[in-house]
Scaffold this motif. Structure first.
Motif, PDB file in Angstrom:
ATOM      1  N   PHE A 148      68.087  31.097  72.512  1.00 34.19           N
ATOM      2  CA  PHE A 148      69.329  31.834  72.759  1.00 34.19           C
ATOM      3  C   PHE A 148      69.030  33.203  73.374  1.00 34.19           C
ATOM      4  O   PHE A 148      69.856  33.764  74.088  1.00 34.19           O
ATOM      5  N   LEU A 171      71.009  36.975  68.857  1.00 35.37           N
ATOM      6  CA  LEU A 171      72.108  37.355  69.752  1.00 35.37           C
ATOM      7  C   LEU A 171      72.123  38.850  70.050  1.00 35.37           C
ATOM      8  O   LEU A 171      72.886  39.298  70.904  1.00 35.37           O
ATOM      9  N   LEU A 179      82.477  37.495  70.831  1.00 35.64           N
ATOM     10  CA  LEU A 179      81.623  36.721  69.930  1.00 35.64           C
ATOM     11  C   LEU A 179      82.416  36.324  68.699  1.00 35.64           C
ATOM     12  O   LEU A 179      83.002  37.167  68.021  1.00 35.64           O
TER      13      LEU A 179
END
Length: 669
Positions: A148, A171, A179
């Motif tokens: 990711f 993230l 988000l």
């Protein structure tokens, strides 16, 4: 595709055979010239599945079939050059297909509001153009994959209403402005970097209630509110700050001038030159076509302190001395003896030869000797055609499988051939393939380190009886066949260039704790002499007596023999059987289409607990795979498709039988 959608009448212009989607203006089809570039069929009331030949649609850029009633798994191969994928609001099961990892131009992915389950594979490393991804309202579980971090264009991410666990730290560096991670099972802390996102939703998780640990040394995270507070307090202090800053700047300028003079005098210093060259190589590696994924992987396993030491204190004499001691870019070896894959001379060949990330880790010989009790007989897991496999156990409880390759196989080969093999194997990543963890190449010994699978091989599970073992159920056998077929199809039809396994057999299919299959021994065909003697006895396709004739269809034959093992519970060759039954293929093939004989062939360990029609369909697939002529055997993708259809039909049959039994019970009353 039209066939698998059950020939829907609402798709005007579509034909089952022939026709021109562009010239005849098929419903929902967009074209550029004679090439199909768009398939947009949102909210058409479609049912059925998508089919398994979508990879042939190489010009399709928009693939939208949202808001329908589609079911089954999302095909593992989708149109390869797609930019926009929207399969949301359907009934898809399975997980996100791994072939998405190959779609380097993908910008939007939406598979929300389905019934996807399982864990996300570490497959996002090459999707640097992806800016929107929606996986919400499914049943996905497990941790967020490390890859990711490579989604460097991602601005919108929806993960809400799943069963995802672990932290969301991967993230923290993404350019997100939207988000949603609500209603999962995330733990830990919400990174400060994410708290300034305009549209952030994090409720319904198990965030830690204790204060977060301090950030790594040299890093200070602050919130937007802190900025405002500091701005409000700055009125009275501003004048003092200006004076202090002015004095500081003057001092810094004087120091910089002195440093420049000092460096110019020491410009020809050998140690300074070595450091500059070493650091320069790092920068060249990041600007000469290496991806951000590579740079991330380069530092995997290094602590934050070590990174800071390299970046901040690299001009000190200590750093220079450490660089001179070994060509390892100054990175430290961990107490376990493991170092980053790029931290030794052997690995440098692999870094040059690949453009994708290297995930394998170097293990020292001393580390492996300790973990395997010096390769003790009691740690031996198995003996294969190219070496022995040992169980390595570490103090933290981790267990790995170490494949020690016979040193004689390297006689007359290039010194760097083993590094080529490791580089090649490291590229493969599929949920039904045994994961390569690391390697060792020291003192003339070459070893591959894999994940350890607690239930051993399919061969042992089927053919070595233990008092505590339980026979595989019919559904589990079909699942093992399907998973293995997917792994082979990945090698044959997804990998570039395609790879032939050349040693498919039940002892190379490993079973994890949940009896999911993992194909091993892939990428090692160069060690086999490609003759029938070096393949598993009883698995050889007829053409394998001629090494040059070995093709993907030879793999299909070997897989057909594995399916026969699953069906009958018998070994491919068994000298204890009557002579006419010793060769499994010869004995079974004539009976595969005989319903009565088929019932007698099924593994007695199943105790008759299987759907008859499903067994018949399974036998039909086997019969196709073990054809004598290679050209008549199906490609592996077709085998996958047929096994999926078998699963679908079995499910429908079980529902019908259950309904029938209930009606019978009612009539008895």
């Amino acid at each position: 595709m039209f066939k698998y959608l059950n020939y829907p009448s609402q798709l005007s212009g579509w034909k089952a055979n022939g026709g021109d989607p562009c010239g005849d203006s098929w419903e929902g089809i967009g074209c550029s010239g004679s090439s199909v570039t768009e398939i947009k069929l949102s909210n058409y009331g479609l049912s059925g599945q998508l089919g398994y030949e979508l990879s042939n649609m190489k010009s399709v850029q928009s693939f939208v079939l949202s808001k329908n009633s589609l079911s089954g798994e999302i095909p593992y191969q989708l149109p390869p050059n797609t930019i926009h994928i929207d399969l949301s609001n359907n009934g898809f099961t399975g997980t996100v297909p791994y072939s998405i990892s190959q779609m380097t131009g993908l910008q939007d992915l939406d598979v929300s509001h389905n019934q996807l389950n399982g864990e996300l594979s570490d497959m996002f490393g090459s999707l640097s153009k992806l800016n929107s991804m929606d996986l919400s309202f499914n049943q996905l579980k497990g941790n967020l994959p490390l890859s990711f971090t490579n989604l460097t264009s991602l601005t919108s991410l929806h993960l809400e209403n799943n069963k995802l666990t672990g932290s969301i730290n991967v993230l923290r560096a993404l350019p997100l402005n939207e988000l949603n991670v609500e209603n999962n099972r995330f733990t830990g802390w919400i990174p400060d970097e994410l708290k300034d996102i305009n549209n952030l939703q994090t409720g319904g998780n198990s965030w830690s209630t204790v204060p977060a640990p301090p950030p790594p040394p040299g890093v200070h995270h602050h919130s937007h509110n802190e900025d405002e507070q500091k701005s409000a307090e700055g009125g009275l202090k501003s004048a003092v700050s200006v004076v202090i800053i002015g004095a500081t700047c003057l001092g810094v300028l004087l120091v910089v001038a002195l440093l420049i003079a000092l460096i110019s005098r020491r410009k020809s210093s050998p140690s300074s030159h070595f450091l500059d060259e070493e650091m320069g190589d790092q920068h060249k590696g990041l600007t000469s076509g290496k991806t951000q994924e590579f740079s991330t992987e380069l530092y995997k396993g290094i602590s934050e302190d070590e990174k800071d030491h390299k970046q901040v204190d690299s001009t000190t004499s200590t750093a220079i001395k450490s660089l001179q001691r070994a060509p390892s870019m100054g990175l430290k070896t961990s107490p376990s003896g493991r170092v980053s894959f790029s931290d030794n001379e052997f690995a440098s060949h692999l870094i040059v030869s690949r453009s994708t990330s290297v995930r394998a880790v170097h293990y020292s010989l001393a580390d492996l000797q300790s973990a395997t009790a010096y390769f003790a007989t009691g740690r031996l897991l198995g003996v294969g055609s190219i070496g022995r496999v040992y169980r390595a156990k570490y103090e933290d409880g981790k267990i790995l499988a170490v494949k020690k390759i016979d040193s004689s196989l390297f006689n007359g080969r290039r010194p760097d051939e083993f590094s080529d093999i490791v580089a090649s194997i490291s590229k493969f990543n599929h949920p039904n393939m045994a994961g390569l963890v690391g390697y060792c190449s020291e003192q003339g010994q070459n070893m591959l380190i894999y994940e350890y699978y607690r239930n051993g091989s399919l061969h042992d599970f089927l053919h070595k009886s233990h008092d505590f073992s339980k026979p595989l159920t019919w559904n589990t056998r079909v699942r093992i066949a399907l998973g293995t077929a997917r792994a082979i199809a990945y090698l044959h039809e997804v990998c570039s260039p395609p790879l032939i396994h050349k040693n498919i057999k039940s002892s190379n299919i490993l079973l994890d704790a949940e009896l999911n299959p993992h194909l091993s021994d892939y990428g090692l065909a160069n060690f086999h002499e490609r003759t029938s003697q070096n393949l598993g006895v009883g698995y050889n396709a007829p053409e394998c007596t001629d090494p040059s004739a070995y093709t993907q269809k030879s793999d299909v034959y070997s897989f057909g023999v594995v399916m026969l093992e699953l069906l009958t519970g018998r070994m491919p060759l068994d000298s204890n059987k009557p002579k006419s039954e010793q060769c499994l293929v010869r004995w079974a093939t004539p009976q595969l289409h005989d319903i009565d004989a088929l019932g007698r062939m099924v593994d007695p360990a199943l105790c008759g607990l299987y759907p008859t029609k499903a067994v018949s369909r399974f036998a039909d697939i086997i019969a196709l795979c073990v054809q004598v002529e290679p050209g008549t055997r199906p490609p592996t993708s077709q085998v996958v498709r047929e096994l999926l259809l078998l699963v679908q039909h079995t499910s429908m049959q079980m529902k019908e039988e259950l309904s029938s039994s209930r009606r019978t019970e009612d009539s008895d009353y």
